[in-house]
Scaffold this active site. Structure first.
Site, PDB file in Angstrom:
ATOM      1  N   GLU A  69       2.569 -31.071  -2.275  1.00 45.89           N
ATOM      2  CA  GLU A  69       3.292 -32.312  -2.563  1.00 45.89           C
ATOM      3  C   GLU A  69       3.253 -33.293  -1.391  1.00 45.89           C
ATOM      4  O   GLU A  69       3.051 -34.486  -1.577  1.00 45.89           O
ATOM      5  CB  GLU A  69       4.743 -32.017  -2.963  1.00 45.89           C
ATOM      6  CG  GLU A  69       4.908 -31.435  -4.354  1.00 45.89           C
ATOM      7  CD  GLU A  69       4.638 -29.936  -4.421  1.00 45.89           C
ATOM      8  OE1 GLU A  69       4.387 -29.319  -3.356  1.00 45.89           O
ATOM      9  OE2 GLU A  69       4.679 -29.376  -5.534  1.00 45.89           O
ATOM     10  N   HIS A 138      15.816 -25.927 -10.588  1.00 51.74           N
ATOM     11  CA  HIS A 138      15.002 -26.759 -11.483  1.00 51.74           C
ATOM     12  C   HIS A 138      15.855 -27.692 -12.331  1.00 51.74           C
ATOM     13  O   HIS A 138      15.414 -28.138 -13.399  1.00 51.74           O
ATOM     14  CB  HIS A 138      14.143 -25.880 -12.390  1.00 51.74           C
ATOM     15  CG  HIS A 138      12.809 -25.532 -11.804  1.00 51.74           C
ATOM     16  ND1 HIS A 138      12.689 -24.758 -10.677  1.00 51.74           N
ATOM     17  CD2 HIS A 138      11.540 -25.867 -12.154  1.00 51.74           C
ATOM     18  CE1 HIS A 138      11.395 -24.619 -10.393  1.00 51.74           C
ATOM     19  NE2 HIS A 138      10.682 -25.289 -11.271  1.00 51.74           N
TER      20      HIS A 138
END
Lengths: 333, 325
Positions: A69, A138
């Protein structure tokens, strides 16, 4: 398509498909544009948003990246500095912290730090939200983290219309834009008003007009507040729903205009209450419209807990329609 | 090794000028810091001049350069005027970033100099992305990215090298291994002390260079040109070097011995090159003295100009946050 009584039925479209149409539009419109991110190509996008685009545009325009990322968001920033118009997808907001240094210290900072020399026209999209039983790592509503950063434009896609037209508007910006898309809305469907054609990325938008109270919200809060407003109407309370859409820079004018009409406000968001967007909105109302308020501003926000896995606890951790109605009744009493 | 017959006197003069300008500029920076004219963090490049001079002489005007926070030397060798850099460090509006960046953030789009980044290794992925843009447009220029041995321990370093190799982009990574990540020696930071091995692990051609020897750097750049500019592949150059001054102005240098510093100073890149160039008749002692004088004047002028500059008006504080402002 079947036609009854001579009327042509308008086709419905999903939020997911609207996002895809937006991607196709901008990729056709500008050769400098390309999409990159984890699984955006061969897999078709973790949430099938970019499904089919690899075949349509080829691997130079739809680039699969490794799980890096910081690396690929930084590379997107570099590509933008060198004249491209990258769209970088971070699969979910949950992984965005791995790229936060790039977003905060580079994308948001370079123009000012270089005395206006270096612009970073990157669009960073990420799926986000709570409500799919994905547990604490999440299930994030980190809009306030991004909205805190000077130099960013932060968009929250709460409607079909914005799913379809926010991206083209973001691509016209010469500055970094973060677009927050909500995975729980992906399958929601509706009719897209083809006459709209474009949206701005500067202003908040009244999604339902009302005169008694303003529900100020964004993202998944939009459908919740609209549902709450319908229920309130049954008992004679006429609620306005203001979708902030742009979390930075905040459209203070629209917030104040609505509150000056209704004299009451409830701010609704999934994000944790402390230092959330609601805190900022509430402070601005206090600073500029305190004497016009008939009642203190209330916040309906996420409970300050890492989001738990079981459905009943997850539901209890974020605002629900009942809770919004209750808060409105409180400010009306 | 570079053959002395390949280098002409003018080139030798130019290279010595570059290195001396950096050395004296850094001396002046330290002095201006102690006078309070420069504030914040100040990281000096003294001792590492052969790398900036040697790498930069091989680059073209349209090549792109990115660097870390120890970037005065790179900025000077790239051709940003000493007065503009000094003004930036004085916080003046005539600085290259209108005084908004300071010592650690020198940007100059006119010379394709993109920082000046002070989060260690965070400019590496940007370098890869700029090289990706170059590749996509099929341009012939390259990206050159300077960083230190400390950066090679960051996760972003690993991500960036992998992306560069995976996408086969024309980026030259120049690791200036000055043996210390601030005050932590290489052996306490890296289990694999050979940084070139890390490049090779990602499929990137990686070589060691004696960063104290300008001729060795020039020689290495010939090969780098072939790999990056011609073959359009990434490459890692690990230049072994040493900083003669402390990490920053706050550093008491408790982590290294005076003897070690003395040993490295015996290999001063400016002395090494001057001895070679005068020995083989490329430079006379008069020519060297002349360069010293020219540099001294340049630096005096830079400090004078910086101190006579104007500050940005406070009303402009919120300018340059977005493109429209």
């Amino acid at each position: 398509m079947q036609q009854s009584n001579g009327m042509q039925q308008e086709p419905t479209i999903s939020y997911r498909k609207a996002l895809r149409q937006a991607l196709r539009e901008v990729l056709y419109a500008d050769d400098r544009a390309f999409l990159m991110g984890e699984d955006v190509g061969r897999y078709g996008g973790a949430f099938a948003v970019s499904k089919g685009l690899l075949d349509e545009f080829g691997p130079e325009r739809i680039m699969d990246t490794p799980l890096s990322e910081s690396g690929f968001v930084g590379a997107g920033i570099g590509a933008a500095m060198a004249g491209m118009r990258p769209i970088v997808e971070i699969m979910t907001i949950n992984f965005s912290l791995l790229a936060m240094d790039q977003i905060v210290n580079n994308a948001a900072t370079l123009r000012h730090m270089s005395g206006g020399q270096v612009g970073v026209p990157i669009v960073i999209r990420m799926g986000c939200g709570i409500g799919r039983q994905l547990a604490a790592q999440h299930s994030h509503s980190w809009e306030p983290l991004f909205a805190h950063i000077a130099g960013l434009t932060v968009l929250s896609v709460g409607t079909l219309e914005d799913a379809r037209w926010m991206l083209p508007a973001a691509m016209r910006s010469d500055d970094p834009v973060v677009i927050l898309e909500y995975t729980s809305l992906l399958n929601s469907e509706g009719i897209l008003d083809g006459n709209v054609g474009s949206v701005d990325i500067r202003t908040a938008c009244v999604r339902r007009h009302g005169s008694d109270v303003t529900l100020i919200t964004y993202g998944t809060g939009v459908p919740k507040c609209l549902a709450a407003a319908e229920r309130l109407a049954e008992s004679g309370i006429d609620a306005e729903v203001l979708d902030l859409r742009v979390l930075r820079p905040l459209d203070e004018q629209s917030i104040l205009a609505s509150v000056l009409r209704t004299h009451r406000a409830v701010v609704v968001e999934d994000a944790w209450r402390t230092l959330g967007v609601g805190a900022e909105v509430s402070a601005r109302i206090m600073e500029h419209a305190f004497r016009d308020l008939a009642s203190p501003v209330l916040r309906v926000a996420g409970v300050e807990v890492p989001i738990p896995y079981p459905k009943h606890l997850e539901d209890a951790a974020v605002p629900q329609v009942e809770g919004i109605i209750e808060a409105v009744r409180k400010v009306m009493s | 090794m570079v053959d002395r017959f390949i280098m002409d006197a003018a080139t030798a003069k130019g290279l010595l000028h570059q290195m001396l300008r950096i050395r004296r500029f850094e001396d002046a920076s330290a002095e201006q810091y102690s006078r309070g004219n420069i504030r914040g963090f100040l990281h000096l490049y003294s001792g590492e001049e052969a790398i900036a001079a040697g790498v930069m002489q091989a680059l073209r005007h349209d090549d792109i350069i990115l660097s870390s926070y120890r970037e005065h030397g790179h900025a000077l060798a790239r051709g940003i005027a000493p007065s503009v850099i000094m003004a930036e460090m004085f916080g003046m509006a005539d600085g290259c970033c209108r005084g908004r960046g300071g010592s650690m953030h020198l940007f100059d789009v006119a010379t394709n100099f993109y920082g000046g980044t002070a989060i260690v290794a965070s400019h590496l992925p940007m370098a890869v992305g700029m090289a990706l843009a170059i590749r996509k447009r099929d341009e012939h220029r390259i990206v050159c990215c300077f960083f230190g041995d400390g950066a090679a321990a960051e996760g972003t370093f690993a991500e960036s090298l992998n992306l560069a190799a995976l996408w086969s982009v024309p980026v030259l990574f120049v690791c200036e291994n000055n043996q210390y990540a601030m005050g932590t020696a290489l052996q306490y930071s890296h289990a694999e002390k050979d940084i070139a091995q890390k490049g090779r692990a990602y499929g990137i051609e990686s070589v060691h260079v004696d960063g104290m020897d300008l001729l060795a750097v020039i020689d290495a750049m010939r090969h780098a040109e072939a790999v990056v500019r011609t073959a359009r592949k990434p490459m890692l150059l690990v230049c072994n070097t040493y900083r003669f001054r402390a990490h920053s102005m706050f550093d008491a240098e408790l982590y290294r011995s005076k003897d070690e510093v003395v040993q490295w100073k015996r290999r001063d890149p400016i002395d090494v090159f001057t001895t070679w160039a005068t020995g083989c008749g490329l430079l006379t002692e008069d020519a060297v003295a002349q360069i010293e004088t020219t540099v001294a004047n340049e630096i005096t002028e830079a400090v004078t100009m910086a101190s006579q500059g104007d500050l940005e008006p406070v009303e402009d504080l919120e300018r340059h946050i977005y493109a429209t402002e």
